[in-house]
Scaffold this active site. Sequence first.
Site, PDB file in Angstrom:
ATOM      1  N   HIS A  87      -3.257   6.630   3.383  1.00 32.41           N
ATOM      2  CA  HIS A  87      -3.188   5.175   3.629  1.00 32.41           C
ATOM      3  C   HIS A  87      -4.164   4.846   4.753  1.00 32.41           C
ATOM      4  O   HIS A  87      -4.676   3.843   4.305  1.00 32.41           O
ATOM      5  CB  HIS A  87      -1.805   4.087   4.613  1.00 32.41           C
ATOM      6  CG  HIS A  87      -2.039   3.171   4.706  1.00 32.41           C
ATOM      7  ND1 HIS A  87      -2.424   2.516   5.859  1.00 32.41           N
ATOM      8  CD2 HIS A  87      -1.838   2.051   4.301  1.00 32.41           C
ATOM      9  CE1 HIS A  87      -2.259   1.134   5.963  1.00 32.41           C
ATOM     10  NE2 HIS A  87      -2.237   0.691   5.154  1.00 32.41           N
TER      11      HIS A  87
ATOM     12  N   SER B 192       1.096  -1.184  -0.074  1.00 29.82           N
ATOM     13  CA  SER B 192      -0.189  -0.301  -0.051  1.00 29.82           C
ATOM     14  C   SER B 192       0.669   1.077  -0.085  1.00 29.82           C
ATOM     15  O   SER B 192       0.197   2.532  -0.468  1.00 29.82           O
ATOM     16  CB  SER B 192      -0.618  -0.027   1.288  1.00 29.82           C
ATOM     17  OG  SER B 192      -2.217  -1.024   0.971  1.00 29.82           O
TER      18      SER B 192
END
Lengths: 207, 207
Positions: free
Chosen positions: B40, B14
């Site tokens: 995130h 990610s």
Amino acid sequence: MFENIKPMDIEKRSFAIITELLGDTQLDPENELVIKRVIHTTADFDYVENLVFSPHAVGKGIAALREGCDIVTDTQMAKAGINKTILGRLGGEVHCFMSDPDVAAEAKERGVTRAIVSMERAAQLSRPCVFAIGNAPTALISLHELIEAGKLDPALIIGVPVGFVNVVESKELFLDSPVPHIIARGRKGGSNVAAAICNAMLYQIMR
Amino acid sequence: MFENIKPMDIEKRSFAIITELLGDTQLDPENELVIKRVIHTTADFDYVENLVFSPHAVGKGIAALREGCDIVTDTQMAKAGINKTILGRLGGEVHCFMSDPDVAAEAKERGVTRAIVSMERAAQLSRPCVFAIGNAPTALISLHELIEAGKLDPALIIGVPVGFVNVVESKELFLDSPVPHIIARGRKGGSNVAAAICNAMLYQIMR
């Protein structure tokens, strides 16, 4: 500099400002309070476009909660954010199995996420449930598999994980599903959004 | 359709995608991991512009947490989201006074928000604290008054309330403050953002 406003009036004033800022944007009346509460929680108007509702998803969710169904979520943050006082009065409770030591142990042994094991646990609950998924795409994928396999018949799926890996795709799994669903298309979402959607329904039942 | 990835590698992947999507955007190395963790958590790149750091705010926050300082927050959701395992190993704990019955009673009697009473309680703690405010502008306003009155000397103020009434103005109070601060300018923020900023610092100390 600051608007002088009583604590109890802040939320009402916030919703009035949101309505003003929405301008000519038309919202489906059934979904309006859910969309506005998500904007209230995030200050992000992208959710006007991102949120997708299956036919009468909000009505079905409200009906299930009114009958005392439980809510299953994939984060302690969403659990903390859901109004458990109202839910409890209706006869329901919130479950989050993510931090259970045996869930962690099983996930590690099988090399899968804790979210998958958590959803398998939830599928064994004997009560009807609303699923509020704000974090783990693997939770949504697992729910989809359990439903396809005839092992789960949820009252409503709130599918709003946030993120960059498999998140968009996990949410798209439900877009054509006959299961009642509220999905945040795209990368955005979160535990706060999942809790806000639950609360928007709970507040329509009881304030 | 889905990226085949091990649970433990999802976060790393990610962050790599976030870095890729940031392209040529230059981030201050000291603030980089905080900004990326907020993205995130929200999938919202507006935070690249919205987040404002006083000089070495992150370094000062990390130093305080490393020495075992506590964290005070204004929501149970932020408390749920902060990594209490790492914080505990460092000798700190998270306080949230918002749901204490005596806080609610005093707030009602005085006609003020529970957030104000909660911050006054926090100012009486004998330990140094990081304040992580993700919801209530009145908490930030109260902290500003306590600091001005010489009643509080916080290690760091994380000021990221979200919303529409007095939120923007409450955050601007700190922009010229000598107190170390991390502020999300504008309407956006939230308990998830407050927790993410705390965790970004905790993870830089210990993983």
